[in-house]
Write a protein that holds these residues in place. Structure first.
Motif, PDB file in Angstrom:
ATOM      1  N   GLY A  75     -46.308 -47.520  41.251  1.00  0.00           N
ATOM      2  CA  GLY A  75     -47.434 -47.264  40.595  1.00  0.00           C
ATOM      3  C   GLY A  75     -47.841 -45.863  40.107  1.00  0.00           C
ATOM      4  N   THR A  76     -48.087 -45.600  39.059  1.00  0.00           N
ATOM      5  CA  THR A  76     -48.263 -44.127  38.624  1.00  0.00           C
ATOM      6  C   THR A  76     -49.610 -43.263  39.187  1.00  0.00           C
ATOM      7  OG1 THR A  76     -49.504 -45.061  36.632  1.00  0.00           O
ATOM      8  CG2 THR A  76     -47.054 -44.560  36.489  1.00  0.00           C
ATOM      9  N   HIS A  77     -50.286 -44.449  39.987  1.00  0.00           N
ATOM     10  CA  HIS A  77     -51.297 -43.939  40.707  1.00  0.00           C
ATOM     11  C   HIS A  77     -51.653 -44.494  42.094  1.00  0.00           C
ATOM     12  CE1 HIS A  77     -52.724 -43.556  36.362  1.00  0.00           C
ATOM     13  NE2 HIS A  77     -53.321 -42.483  36.772  1.00  0.00           N
ATOM     14  N   ALA A  78     -52.248 -43.873  43.015  1.00  0.00           N
ATOM     15  CA  ALA A  78     -52.452 -44.773  44.284  1.00  0.00           C
ATOM     16  C   ALA A  78     -53.311 -45.791  44.383  1.00  0.00           C
ATOM     17  CB  ALA A  78     -52.914 -43.613  45.386  1.00  0.00           C
ATOM     18  N   ALA A  79     -53.071 -46.577  45.284  1.00  0.00           N
ATOM     19  CA  ALA A  79     -54.064 -48.009  45.231  1.00  0.00           C
ATOM     20  C   ALA A  79     -53.659 -48.800  44.287  1.00  0.00           C
ATOM     21  CB  ALA A  79     -55.619 -47.735  45.236  1.00  0.00           C
ATOM     22  N   TRP A  80     -52.239 -48.967  43.869  1.00  0.00           N
ATOM     23  CA  TRP A  80     -51.924 -49.721  42.925  1.00  0.00           C
ATOM     24  C   TRP A  80     -51.423 -51.212  43.212  1.00  0.00           C
ATOM     25  CZ3 TRP A  80     -46.374 -50.707  42.280  1.00  0.00           C
ATOM     26  CH2 TRP A  80     -46.103 -51.676  41.195  1.00  0.00           C
ATOM     27  N   ASP A  81     -51.593 -52.342  42.813  1.00  0.00           N
ATOM     28  CA  ASP A  81     -51.252 -53.580  43.129  1.00  0.00           C
ATOM     29  C   ASP A  81     -50.826 -54.369  41.836  1.00  0.00           C
ATOM     30  OD1 ASP A  81     -52.201 -53.762  46.136  1.00  0.00           O
ATOM     31  OD2 ASP A  81     -53.777 -52.915  45.298  1.00  0.00           O
ATOM     32  N   ALA A  82     -49.826 -55.239  42.134  1.00  0.00           N
ATOM     33  CA  ALA A  82     -49.353 -55.911  41.092  1.00  0.00           C
ATOM     34  C   ALA A  82     -48.788 -57.180  41.565  1.00  0.00           C
ATOM     35  CB  ALA A  82     -48.394 -55.159  40.182  1.00  0.00           C
ATOM     36  N   ASP A  83     -48.709 -58.343  40.869  1.00  0.00           N
ATOM     37  CA  ASP A  83     -48.038 -59.482  40.843  1.00  0.00           C
ATOM     38  C   ASP A  83     -46.801 -59.984  39.938  1.00  0.00           C
ATOM     39  OD1 ASP A  83     -49.310 -60.290  43.361  1.00  0.00           O
ATOM     40  OD2 ASP A  83     -51.016 -60.877  42.078  1.00  0.00           O
ATOM     41  N   PHE A  84     -45.862 -60.400  40.048  1.00  0.00           N
ATOM     42  CA  PHE A  84     -44.709 -60.655  39.238  1.00  0.00           C
ATOM     43  C   PHE A  84     -44.471 -61.814  39.457  1.00  0.00           C
ATOM     44  CE2 PHE A  84     -44.953 -56.226  40.018  1.00  0.00           C
ATOM     45  CZ  PHE A  84     -44.669 -55.493  38.898  1.00  0.00           C
ATOM     46  N   SER A  85     -43.816 -62.867  38.513  1.00  0.00           N
ATOM     47  CA  SER A  85     -43.332 -64.319  38.609  1.00  0.00           C
ATOM     48  C   SER A  85     -41.678 -63.991  38.284  1.00  0.00           C
ATOM     49  CB  SER A  85     -43.996 -65.010  37.882  1.00  0.00           C
ATOM     50  OG  SER A  85     -44.209 -64.838  36.630  1.00  0.00           O
ATOM     51  N   GLN A  86     -41.217 -65.281  38.115  1.00  0.00           N
ATOM     52  CA  GLN A  86     -39.775 -65.475  37.979  1.00  0.00           C
ATOM     53  C   GLN A  86     -39.043 -64.296  37.390  1.00  0.00           C
ATOM     54  OE1 GLN A  86     -38.344 -69.590  37.261  1.00  0.00           O
ATOM     55  NE2 GLN A  86     -37.781 -68.759  35.236  1.00  0.00           N
ATOM     56  N   LEU A  87     -38.047 -63.992  38.224  1.00  0.00           N
ATOM     57  CA  LEU A  87     -36.998 -63.247  37.362  1.00  0.00           C
ATOM     58  C   LEU A  87     -35.795 -64.067  36.999  1.00  0.00           C
ATOM     59  CD1 LEU A  87     -36.040 -60.041  37.191  1.00  0.00           C
ATOM     60  CD2 LEU A  87     -34.742 -60.423  39.556  1.00  0.00           C
ATOM     61  N   SER A  88     -35.358 -63.833  35.777  1.00  0.00           N
ATOM     62  CA  SER A  88     -34.333 -64.561  35.205  1.00  0.00           C
ATOM     63  C   SER A  88     -33.672 -63.717  33.915  1.00  0.00           C
ATOM     64  CB  SER A  88     -34.953 -65.867  34.389  1.00  0.00           C
ATOM     65  OG  SER A  88     -35.957 -65.532  33.499  1.00  0.00           O
TER      66      SER A  88
END
Length: 216
Positions: free
Chosen positions: A174-187
């Motif tokens: 993350g470019t900032h603190a307290a960053w959260d993210a969800d990612f799905s299928q890698l293809s």
């Protein structure tokens, strides 16, 4: 007497094109994020991954926080989740190793979908440990409005690495603190030329039949 062939309806042509296009555009799944794994501020793996189209795929997670902070990685129920605590801008690394394969025979790019991100972030990829895709700056993504990111092989420092690929690493931060993210299928995504050739072939078959009807 020349036999009269029935005219192919438009619906038949559409079905043929749909069949060929679907076959050409089917993605090669690297990781569907169904195999559970997690780590916080440390390394976890390698873990054997099921649901991949690659042979003998193993995954290693490495969360490297900013000193005094927390960086975590979770893989569960079809999602890769990464995040930093309020005092960390650490890096989450997802490393894959697998049986060597020539990716260029069936693809020209890698796809990753961001399901959500509460801040802007950066991603880097490394193929075979040496071919680098520089950190890419990406914007935040609202929940319910996923964004699919495409990384062409040509963007890497040595695209030829994909001709005999046996490892791939993703680095997320993350470019900032307290960053959260969800990612799905890698293809991967297929070469556009493959789709085009199959569609042209289908059209040629139908066109040839119609020319015979006219000649008859």
């Amino acid at each position: 007497m020349n036999a009269v062939m029935p005219k192919m309806p438009l619906s038949g042509l559409i079905l043929i094109l749909a069949f060929f296009t679907q076959a050409a555009e089917s993605a090669t799944v690297i990781d569907n994020f169904a195999t559970r794994q997690s780590t916080t501020n440390t390394v976890n793996g390698p873990v054997n991954v099921s649901g991949s189209d690659l042979s003998n795929l193993q995954r290693t997670l490495n969360s490297s926080p900013t000193p005094g902070g927390t960086t975590r990685i979770f893989v569960e129920d079809g999602l890769l989740t990464v995040g930093n605590s309020s005092n960390s801008t650490g890096t989450a690394s997802i490393f894959y190793n697998f049986a060597a394969v020539d990716f260029t025979t069936f693809a020209n790019a890698i796809l990753l979908t961001t399901e959500s991100s509460d801040a802007s972030y950066q991603i880097q990829m490394i193929a075979n440990g040496t071919s680098l895709l520089s950190f890419q700056n990406l914007t935040s993504v609202a929940i319910g409005s996923p964004s699919t990111i495409r990384f062409d092989f040509s963007q890497f420092s040595n695209p030829a690495a994909f001709k005999n690929l046996n490892s791939l690493e993703l680095k997320l931060r993350g470019t900032h603190a307290a960053w959260d993210a969800d990612f799905s299928q890698l293809s991967t995504v297929p070469e556009p030329s493959v789709t085009a050739l199959l569609i042209i072939g289908a059209l040629g078959i139908v066109g040839g039949k119609r020319q015979k009807l006219v000649a008859a």
